[in-house]
Design a protein around this motif. Structure first.
Motif, short mmCIF file in Angstrom:
data_model
loop_
_atom_site.label_atom_id
_atom_site.label_comp_id
_atom_site.label_asym_id
_atom_site.label_seq_id
_atom_site.Cartn_x
_atom_site.Cartn_y
_atom_site.Cartn_z
N ASN A 418 1.02 -1.01 0.01
CA ASN A 418 0.15 0.05 -0.54
C ASN A 418 1.31 1.28 -0.36
N ALA A 419 0.22 2.09 -0.86
CA ALA A 419 0.84 3.55 0.15
C ALA A 419 -0.11 4.78 0.72
N TYR A 420 0.22 5.22 1.81
CA TYR A 420 -1.12 6.11 2.38
C TYR A 420 0.22 7.60 2.74
N GLU A 421 -0.91 8.47 2.42
CA GLU A 421 -0.63 9.66 2.91
C GLU A 421 -0.13 9.78 4.34
N PHE A 422 1.14 10.34 4.57
CA PHE A 422 1.80 9.85 6.22
C PHE A 422 2.56 11.92 6.87
N ALA A 423 1.34 12.28 7.85
CA ALA A 423 1.76 13.47 8.49
C ALA A 423 1.58 14.72 7.27
N GLY A 424 0.73 14.73 6.61
CA GLY A 424 0.31 15.11 5.54
C GLY A 424 1.16 15.49 4.14
N ASP A 425 2.52 15.68 3.90
CA ASP A 425 3.57 16.05 3.23
C ASP A 425 4.71 14.56 2.45
N LYS A 426 4.08 13.83 3.59
CA LYS A 426 4.69 12.24 3.33
C LYS A 426 3.35 10.86 2.80
N MET A 427 4.72 10.16 2.60
CA MET A 427 3.56 8.62 2.03
C MET A 427 4.45 7.79 2.76
N LEU A 428 3.47 6.46 3.51
CA LEU A 428 4.07 6.05 4.10
C LEU A 428 3.40 4.21 3.04
N PHE A 429 4.99 3.49 2.76
CA PHE A 429 4.69 2.29 2.36
C PHE A 429 4.85 0.87 2.81
#
Length: 476
Positions: A418-429
């Protein structure tokens, strides 16, 4: 006799006054009968190395909680709270293996507060269906931001487990199962919702839906053949805003495939959507087999056991569903409750896309808080896995990629993830094949990397896992 009656009356009156002083909240009562913690008992739970219960009794009804900390640590952790009771069971649910801890009990009634002695306990090594999670790197620029972050993942293989890790990659909570845990989802109720099934069940499928509280208690359980669950589910299970559960489900239908050199009564296996109400009754069902003609697929005899392969499901704020089809390289929007297919995004779909916006074998398709469509493009045609965020104009059938993060080839994953938005300006993979968790900036720079010793399907940040210090109501 009158003298005896007077004595009895005075004694009874005295008991009444004592009772009033004992049970009413007032300064005199607190002075004469102060709040006390009577007993404290630490209960080890052999089935789980990171979970403990503390049983407390107080002499008056009170709100009771624990604070605890590891040796040498500056951070204070808190348990859940037990309110307005004489008997209290508190849960310690956020610990790390092989660590010494100290805890203290606090009890409060109104403005009257007391604390216990300090007690010690030690966590043991974990061995129950939990792999290693190694923090490989963390960029100094996000160290402060990452502190206090927690992430939920799962182990698909058998035996499996639900797992929560902290920003260091330490396991801080887990729940083991003899079966594989195929997917997990953190609920608005601070519980873990999962699909559980034997490893032999394909396509991240399972025959049980299990919701588990942080205390380890099973709070909801659907099992194949009971209540409304008449088919296995796979890839996805979530709550909607009405408290209903929705999931992807396996489906099958008989078709005449003689034109494709098949049988006159040939079974094609596809995917559907199922919704269960709060009583676990099936209240709605949808099947893609009612919306595609298998004869349009020249390789249907090859594909008929798993046709087009749905792999994610998400309910939009308008109540309709996004469903992702890996083998079609498409995302559909399906109207709830009519079942009408509203649009298709992707190869051969309803939205014109630029060549670099086409995606292949995508996973974890969802709308983010800004109502932009986010996905992990596995990139099976290009060999490059990417995050893509689309701005979607549904009315005018226009889609524009607002963000594309192409990962280096070493992070290519053919499936899952998956790829989820993280902390507004980053991505969590979550990248299943290379077995890595990443946080990147929008340019793709890796800021956080954890190596995984198991087979994860997804990773999501969770909020509300760590308890704050309880707020005490003075009118308690």
């Amino acid at each position: 006799m009158r003298k005896t009656y007077k004595i009895i009356l005075l004694i009874a009156t005295g008991f009444v006054l004592v009772a009033i002083l004992l049970f009413l909240e007032n300064p005199v009562s607190n002075l004469l009968f102060p709040l006390k913690i009577k007993t404290v008992q630490l209960v080890n739970l052999p089935a789980n190395r990171l979970r403990f219960r503390v049983v407390v009794t107080t002499n008056k009804k009170a709100t009771v909680y624990l604070k605890y900390w590891s040796r040498g640590a500056k951070d204070t952790l808190y348990s859940d709270a037990s309110r307005d009771s004489l008997h209290h069971t508190l849960n310690v649910t956020n610990t790390v293996a092989k660590t010494d801890y100290t805890f203290e009990v606090f009890a409060q009634q109104g403005k009257d507060t007391v604390s216990s002695n300090r007690y010690h306990f030690e966590t043991k090594p974990i061995y129950q269906a939990t792999p290693y999670f190694d923090l490989i790197s963390m960029d100094p620029s996000i160290e402060k931001e990452m502190k206090g972050k927690y992430f939920l993942t799962q182990i698909l293989t058998q035996p499996g487990s639900m797992v929560i890790i902290n920003h260091k990659g330490d396991i801080v909570w887990y729940e083991p199962f003899s079966k594989g845990v195929k997917v997990t989802n953190w609920t608005p109720y601070h519980t873990v919702l999962s699909i559980v099934g034997a490893e032999k069940i394909p396509s991240s499928g399972g025959d049980e839906i299990i919701e588990t509280a942080l205390s380890g208690k099973t709070v909801r359980h659907l099992k194949l053949g009971k209540d409304g669950m008449d088919k296995m589910v796979h890839h996805e299970v979530r709550y909607d805003k009405d408290g209903n559960l929705y999931a992807l489900t396996f489906d099958k239908k008989v078709f005449d495939l003689t034109k494709a050199k098949g049988l006159a009564r040939d079974t094609v296996h596809g995917d559907g959507i199922v919704v269960f109400d709060k009583a676990n009754r099936k209240i709605w069902e949808w099947s893609m087999l009612d919306h595609l003609d298998p004869l349009d697929d020249p390789l249907i005899l090859k594909h008929k056991k798993d046709w087009v392969h749905a792999n994610s499901l998400f309910k939009d704020t308008d109540g309709n569903f996004l469903i992702s089809y890996r083998d079609l390289n498409q995302v559909w929007k399906v109207e709830y409750k009519t079942g009408k297919v509203l649009w298709k995004l992707g190869a051969g779909g309803d939205f014109p896309l630029k060549p670099n916006e086409l995606f292949y074998s995508q996973h974890a398709v969802h709308f983010n808080a800004a109502h932009n469509l986010v996905m992990l493009d596995n990139g099976t045609k290009t060999g490059i896995s990417r995050e893509i965020t689309f701005k979607v104009d549904e009315a005018n059938k226009k889609a524009e990629a607002l963000s594309i993060i192409a990962l280096p080839k070493e992070y290519y994953t053919t499936a899952k993830g998956n790829a989820y938005e993280f902390a507004g300006d980053k991505m969590l993979f979550c990248l299943t094949d290379p077995r890595n968790f990443l946080v990147t900036d929008k340019a793709g720079k890796v800021l956080w990397k954890v190596a995984v010793g198991g087979d994860p399907y997804r990773l999501e940040e969770i909020t509300g896992f760590s308890f704050n210090k309880p707020q005490i109501n003075d009118n308690n």
